[in-house]
Design a protein around this motif. Structure first.
Motif, PDB file in Angstrom:
ATOM      1  N   LEU A  29      72.164  31.529  44.101  1.00 18.48           N
ATOM      2  CA  LEU A  29      73.625  30.694  44.286  1.00 18.48           C
ATOM      3  C   LEU A  29      73.627  29.622  44.913  1.00 18.48           C
ATOM      4  O   LEU A  29      74.546  28.650  44.916  1.00 18.48           O
ATOM      5  CB  LEU A  29      74.609  31.907  44.657  1.00 18.48           C
ATOM      6  CG  LEU A  29      75.291  32.930  43.867  1.00 18.48           C
ATOM      7  CD1 LEU A  29      75.952  33.965  44.803  1.00 18.48           C
ATOM      8  CD2 LEU A  29      75.918  32.174  42.620  1.00 18.48           C
TER       9      LEU A  29
ATOM     10  N   ALA B  87      78.986  37.857  35.543  1.00 21.44           N
ATOM     11  CA  ALA B  87      79.928  37.641  36.610  1.00 21.44           C
ATOM     12  C   ALA B  87      79.363  36.683  37.710  1.00 21.44           C
ATOM     13  O   ALA B  87      80.264  35.861  38.140  1.00 21.44           O
ATOM     14  CB  ALA B  87      80.338  39.078  37.201  1.00 21.44           C
ATOM     15  N   THR B  88      78.029  36.587  37.960  1.00 23.84           N
ATOM     16  CA  THR B  88      77.751  35.808  39.022  1.00 23.84           C
ATOM     17  C   THR B  88      77.773  34.355  38.561  1.00 23.84           C
ATOM     18  O   THR B  88      78.068  33.376  39.319  1.00 23.84           O
ATOM     19  CB  THR B  88      76.272  36.137  39.513  1.00 23.84           C
ATOM     20  OG1 THR B  88      75.980  37.531  39.851  1.00 23.84           O
ATOM     21  CG2 THR B  88      75.785  35.097  40.432  1.00 23.84           C
TER      22      THR B  88
ATOM     23  N   ALA C 107      79.663  33.102  36.274  1.00 23.06           N
ATOM     24  CA  ALA C 107      81.168  32.738  36.233  1.00 23.06           C
ATOM     25  C   ALA C 107      81.725  32.367  37.571  1.00 23.06           C
ATOM     26  O   ALA C 107      82.321  31.425  38.087  1.00 23.06           O
ATOM     27  CB  ALA C 107      82.215  33.843  35.614  1.00 23.06           C
ATOM     28  N   ALA C 108      81.389  33.112  38.718  1.00 25.69           N
ATOM     29  CA  ALA C 108      81.903  32.934  40.228  1.00 25.69           C
ATOM     30  C   ALA C 108      81.136  31.632  40.705  1.00 25.69           C
ATOM     31  O   ALA C 108      81.765  30.886  41.399  1.00 25.69           O
ATOM     32  CB  ALA C 108      81.382  34.060  41.055  1.00 25.69           C
TER      33      ALA C 108
ATOM     34  N   ARG D 271      80.938  28.919  39.203  1.00 31.27           N
ATOM     35  CA  ARG D 271      81.759  27.832  39.135  1.00 31.27           C
ATOM     36  C   ARG D 271      83.222  27.892  39.587  1.00 31.27           C
ATOM     37  O   ARG D 271      83.832  26.967  39.308  1.00 31.27           O
ATOM     38  CB  ARG D 271      81.973  27.652  37.337  1.00 31.27           C
ATOM     39  CG  ARG D 271      80.641  27.786  36.594  1.00 31.27           C
ATOM     40  CD  ARG D 271      80.903  27.204  35.169  1.00 31.27           C
ATOM     41  NE  ARG D 271      81.366  28.607  34.506  1.00 31.27           N
ATOM     42  CZ  ARG D 271      80.675  29.174  33.803  1.00 31.27           C
ATOM     43  NH1 ARG D 271      79.390  29.310  33.539  1.00 31.27           N
ATOM     44  NH2 ARG D 271      81.261  30.433  33.273  1.00 31.27           N
ATOM     45  N   ASP D 272      83.353  28.631  40.472  1.00 31.17           N
ATOM     46  CA  ASP D 272      84.572  28.883  41.117  1.00 31.17           C
ATOM     47  C   ASP D 272      84.714  28.110  42.096  1.00 31.17           C
ATOM     48  O   ASP D 272      83.996  27.718  42.937  1.00 31.17           O
ATOM     49  CB  ASP D 272      84.805  30.357  41.596  1.00 31.17           C
ATOM     50  CG  ASP D 272      86.263  30.480  42.186  1.00 31.17           C
ATOM     51  OD1 ASP D 272      86.409  30.192  43.241  1.00 31.17           O
ATOM     52  OD2 ASP D 272      87.197  30.877  41.189  1.00 31.17           O
TER      53      ASP D 272
ATOM     54  N   THR E  45      86.781  27.723  44.486  1.00 30.56           N
ATOM     55  CA  THR E  45      87.067  28.349  45.844  1.00 30.56           C
ATOM     56  C   THR E  45      85.864  28.866  46.665  1.00 30.56           C
ATOM     57  O   THR E  45      85.495  28.462  47.694  1.00 30.56           O
ATOM     58  CB  THR E  45      87.802  29.717  45.890  1.00 30.56           C
ATOM     59  OG1 THR E  45      89.222  29.013  45.215  1.00 30.56           O
ATOM     60  CG2 THR E  45      88.326  30.104  47.118  1.00 30.56           C
ATOM     61  N   LEU E  46      84.650  29.312  45.694  1.00 35.07           N
ATOM     62  CA  LEU E  46      83.541  29.599  46.100  1.00 35.07           C
ATOM     63  C   LEU E  46      82.811  28.493  46.452  1.00 35.07           C
ATOM     64  O   LEU E  46      82.151  28.518  47.511  1.00 35.07           O
ATOM     65  CB  LEU E  46      82.692  30.425  44.994  1.00 35.07           C
ATOM     66  CG  LEU E  46      81.319  30.900  45.411  1.00 35.07           C
ATOM     67  CD1 LEU E  46      81.218  31.925  46.693  1.00 35.07           C
ATOM     68  CD2 LEU E  46      80.580  31.693  44.320  1.00 35.07           C
TER      69      LEU E  46
ATOM     70  N   TYR F 179      73.232  27.155  41.411  1.00 33.17           N
ATOM     71  CA  TYR F 179      72.910  28.154  40.602  1.00 33.17           C
ATOM     72  C   TYR F 179      71.749  27.917  39.802  1.00 33.17           C
ATOM     73  O   TYR F 179      71.373  27.033  39.283  1.00 33.17           O
ATOM     74  CB  TYR F 179      74.471  28.160  39.549  1.00 33.17           C
ATOM     75  CG  TYR F 179      74.223  29.478  38.794  1.00 33.17           C
ATOM     76  CD1 TYR F 179      74.196  30.582  39.138  1.00 33.17           C
ATOM     77  CD2 TYR F 179      73.561  29.046  37.500  1.00 33.17           C
ATOM     78  CE1 TYR F 179      74.101  31.614  38.170  1.00 33.17           C
ATOM     79  CE2 TYR F 179      73.549  30.278  36.352  1.00 33.17           C
ATOM     80  CZ  TYR F 179      73.898  31.408  36.738  1.00 33.17           C
ATOM     81  OH  TYR F 179      73.639  32.501  35.950  1.00 33.17           O
TER      82      TYR F 179
END
Length: 213
Positions: A8, A160-161, A163-164, A166-167, A169-170, A183
């Motif tokens: 990540l 799910a990871t 997708a997260a 690309r968020d 906020t993350l 990533y």
């Protein structure tokens, strides 16, 4: 025992010196010269025994031709406290450890361990930039599961990871603490881990580090 799902983020390490080191020491070359004439100050702290920071310090010690003693702390917070208080002359930690203290006047950042300057610390040159090309390395932060985890579970977590990752906020949260979004999927992350293990294995062995320290 573990299976990588995704990488990540990554982080560069930073060599910082405290007010225990004279103010005229501003570069790695200055620091190496000063260490050679100040035996009592030949120590550096890291956030943990066996950390990337420890072995980067060992590599710097080799490259500078000065024997340095490693002092392992239990986390970055107590190490930073002692650095800011001048109880330790030097600390190798992660970029995020230093961001809130840049204007304090209690530390000087000499080098980052990435192969180029960190966007979080654009005024701090890399080790390589200062002639210490062997002192490079990044910490990676990823998601792992037990090796026996069912394939369907791993696939769902991987999706799910991804997708997260690309968020916005993350991404903003990672950047706020000095982490670079980086990533990589399961197979790419597994290759990175294998490459890093091969690179650091002889260095760890040469340093004399034992896993029970």
């Amino acid at each position: 025992d573990l299976r990588p799902v995704a990488n990540l983020a990554s982080a560069t390490c930073v060599l910082a010196i405290s007010t225990a080191v004279p103010p005229e020491v501003r570069t790695l070359a200055d620091y190496a010269r000063w260490l050679k004439s100040n035996e009592a100050a030949r120590t550096y702290a890291s956030p943990a025994a066996g950390s990337l920071a420890q072995f980067l310090g060992y590599r710097f010690s080799q490259a500078a031709g000065v024997g340095l003693t490693h002092v392992a702390y239990r986390g970055s917070a107590p190490a930073m406290q002692d650095l800011l208080g001048g109880q330790v002359p030097a600390y190798i930690g992660f970029a995020g450890d230093f961001l809130q203290y840049l204007g304090s006047g209690k530390l000087r950042l000499l080098a980052v361990s990435s192969d180029r300057r960190s966007r979080f610390l654009p005024n701090v040159p890399s080790f390589a930039e200062q002639g210490f090309g062997s002192v490079t390395g990044l910490e990676s932060y990823g998601v792992f599961v037990p090796a026996a985890t069912p394939e369907s579970t791993v696939a769902a977590l991987a999706a799910a990871t991804q997708a997260a990752a690309r968020d916005k906020t993350l991404i903003a949260g990672l950047e706020q603490i000095g982490l670079e979004p980086a990533y990589a999927g399961s197979s790419d992350y597994a290759r990175l881990i294998a490459t890093e293990r091969e690179h650091w294995k002889p260095i760890v062995a040469a340093s004399g580090f034992k896993a029970d320290e």
